[in-house]
Design a protein around this motif. Structure first.
Motif, PDB file in Angstrom:
ATOM      1  N   GLU A  81       0.676  -1.249  -0.018  1.00  0.00           N
ATOM      2  CA  GLU A  81       0.057  -0.057  -0.147  1.00  0.00           C
ATOM      3  C   GLU A  81       1.014   1.154  -0.029  1.00  0.00           C
ATOM      4  OE1 GLU A  81      -2.896  -0.290   3.174  1.00  0.00           O
ATOM      5  OE2 GLU A  81      -3.057  -2.527   3.012  1.00  0.00           O
ATOM      6  N   ASN A  82       1.901   0.981   0.041  1.00  0.00           N
ATOM      7  CA  ASN A  82       2.916   2.323   0.298  1.00  0.00           C
ATOM      8  C   ASN A  82       3.401   2.721  -1.227  1.00  0.00           C
ATOM      9  OD1 ASN A  82       4.943   4.092   0.678  1.00  0.00           O
ATOM     10  ND2 ASN A  82       5.826   2.808   2.170  1.00  0.00           N
ATOM     11  N   ARG A  83       2.450   3.516  -1.945  1.00  0.00           N
ATOM     12  CA  ARG A  83       2.800   3.756  -3.283  1.00  0.00           C
ATOM     13  C   ARG A  83       3.892   4.872  -3.344  1.00  0.00           C
ATOM     14  NH1 ARG A  83       0.916  -0.015  -5.539  1.00  0.00           N
ATOM     15  NH2 ARG A  83      -1.396  -0.393  -5.146  1.00  0.00           N
ATOM     16  N   ARG A  84       4.198   5.648  -2.528  1.00  0.00           N
ATOM     17  CA  ARG A  84       5.269   6.531  -2.634  1.00  0.00           C
ATOM     18  C   ARG A  84       6.743   5.781  -2.780  1.00  0.00           C
ATOM     19  NH1 ARG A  84       3.706  11.881  -0.843  1.00  0.00           N
ATOM     20  NH2 ARG A  84       1.755  11.887   0.106  1.00  0.00           N
ATOM     21  N   SER A  85       6.889   4.892  -1.897  1.00  0.00           N
ATOM     22  CA  SER A  85       8.087   4.143  -1.986  1.00  0.00           C
ATOM     23  C   SER A  85       7.997   3.163  -3.021  1.00  0.00           C
ATOM     24  CB  SER A  85       8.140   3.294  -0.705  1.00  0.00           C
ATOM     25  OG  SER A  85       8.771   3.974   0.616  1.00  0.00           O
ATOM     26  N   ILE A  86       7.097   2.445  -3.653  1.00  0.00           N
ATOM     27  CA  ILE A  86       6.826   1.720  -4.754  1.00  0.00           C
ATOM     28  C   ILE A  86       7.353   2.675  -5.922  1.00  0.00           C
ATOM     29  CG2 ILE A  86       5.397   0.715  -6.683  1.00  0.00           C
ATOM     30  CD1 ILE A  86       3.905  -0.556  -3.835  1.00  0.00           C
ATOM     31  N   ALA A  87       6.928   3.987  -5.853  1.00  0.00           N
ATOM     32  CA  ALA A  87       7.157   4.890  -6.996  1.00  0.00           C
ATOM     33  C   ALA A  87       8.815   5.228  -7.012  1.00  0.00           C
ATOM     34  CB  ALA A  87       6.559   6.160  -6.894  1.00  0.00           C
ATOM     35  N   VAL A  88       9.240   5.098  -5.931  1.00  0.00           N
ATOM     36  CA  VAL A  88      10.760   5.580  -5.746  1.00  0.00           C
ATOM     37  C   VAL A  88      11.534   4.364  -6.383  1.00  0.00           C
ATOM     38  CG1 VAL A  88      12.770   5.896  -4.463  1.00  0.00           C
ATOM     39  CG2 VAL A  88      10.704   7.178  -4.060  1.00  0.00           C
ATOM     40  N   ALA A  89      11.396   3.062  -5.922  1.00  0.00           N
ATOM     41  CA  ALA A  89      12.085   1.879  -6.207  1.00  0.00           C
ATOM     42  C   ALA A  89      11.772   1.522  -7.794  1.00  0.00           C
ATOM     43  CB  ALA A  89      11.241   0.734  -5.506  1.00  0.00           C
ATOM     44  N   GLU A  90      10.582   1.845  -8.404  1.00  0.00           N
ATOM     45  CA  GLU A  90      10.391   1.736  -9.833  1.00  0.00           C
ATOM     46  C   GLU A  90      11.210   2.679 -10.625  1.00  0.00           C
ATOM     47  OE1 GLU A  90       6.187   1.325 -10.300  1.00  0.00           O
ATOM     48  OE2 GLU A  90       6.291  -0.808  -9.563  1.00  0.00           O
ATOM     49  N   ARG A  91      11.369   3.932 -10.033  1.00  0.00           N
ATOM     50  CA  ARG A  91      11.869   5.104 -10.690  1.00  0.00           C
ATOM     51  C   ARG A  91      13.468   4.683 -10.638  1.00  0.00           C
ATOM     52  NH1 ARG A  91      12.267  11.452  -9.344  1.00  0.00           N
ATOM     53  NH2 ARG A  91      13.292  12.223 -10.972  1.00  0.00           N
ATOM     54  N   LEU A  92      14.161   4.176  -9.577  1.00  0.00           N
ATOM     55  CA  LEU A  92      15.289   3.408  -9.577  1.00  0.00           C
ATOM     56  C   LEU A  92      15.766   2.342 -10.744  1.00  0.00           C
ATOM     57  CD1 LEU A  92      15.899   3.366  -5.704  1.00  0.00           C
ATOM     58  CD2 LEU A  92      16.859   5.089  -7.371  1.00  0.00           C
ATOM     59  N   GLY A  93      14.747   1.912 -11.209  1.00  0.00           N
ATOM     60  CA  GLY A  93      14.963   0.824 -12.143  1.00  0.00           C
ATOM     61  C   GLY A  93      14.661  -0.592 -11.597  1.00  0.00           C
TER      62      GLY A  93
END
Length: 181
Positions: free
Chosen positions: A143-155
């Motif tokens: 449910e932590n969409r902010r952290s998921i977005a960071v991880a995915e932005r990191l590749g």
């Protein structure tokens, strides 16, 4: 350690961040910055100061032994806004990627949405790569969409989705292979 204002993976400018090995005083700063139910929503709620005293001491040990840890994250003015970095997944946990290196970030609410987590995570990846780490993981609540977005932005790529130990929520295990320098 300072993150560069731009990244080859992103044409946009990133905020200036500075990472330092946590000091004794940072335990109190972390406690103040994270004493917010929204910040700690996926981590069981706000914690006592004593937890941060032990936590910062453990991070100093990691840095001395491994060359990396969860560093105190400072903004351009030198204010503590959270932490970011890497550490071995604890052996004493009965679940998760024991023995692997987990990267993570936690920021106070005032720093959300400004690019600090991504900028600091990029600096973390540079440092752990330089320390010879070949792969990192990130364990994130579903449910932590902010952290998921960071991880995915990191590749980072989603490697696994699993039921968390509380038996109610799910988590995600992201991983990233680091090319040698």
């Amino acid at each position: 350690m300072t993150a560069s204002p731009t990244s080859p993976t992103s044409p946009t400018s990133l905020p200036a961040v500075r990472l330092r090995v946590p000091t004794d005083e940072d335990a109190r700063a972390w406690h103040e910055v994270f004493d917010d139910p929204d910040v700690m929503e996926f981590l069981g709620g706000p914690a006592e100061l004593s937890l941060y005293e032990e936590f910062t001491a453990r991070q100093r040990l990691h840095d001395a032994q491994l060359g990396f840890c969860l560093w105190t994250l400072l903004d351009a003015q030198g204010a503590v806004i959270g932490f970011t970095g890497a550490q071995p997944w604890p052996q004493e946990k009965a679940w998760g990627p024991v023995g692997e290196i987990e990267i993570g970030w936690r920021l106070g609410r005032s720093a959300w949405g400004k690019g600090y987590a991504y900028a600091a995570a990029l600096a973390t990846l540079e440092r752990v790569r330089a320390a010879g780490v070949g792969q990192v993981v990130a364990m994130i609540n579903d449910e932590n969409r902010r952290s998921i977005a960071v991880a995915e932005r990191l590749g980072m790529t989603l490697a696994d989705r699993f039921l968390l130990p509380n038996g109610v929520r799910h988590g995600r295990r992201y991983e990233l292979t680091l090319a040698p320098e």
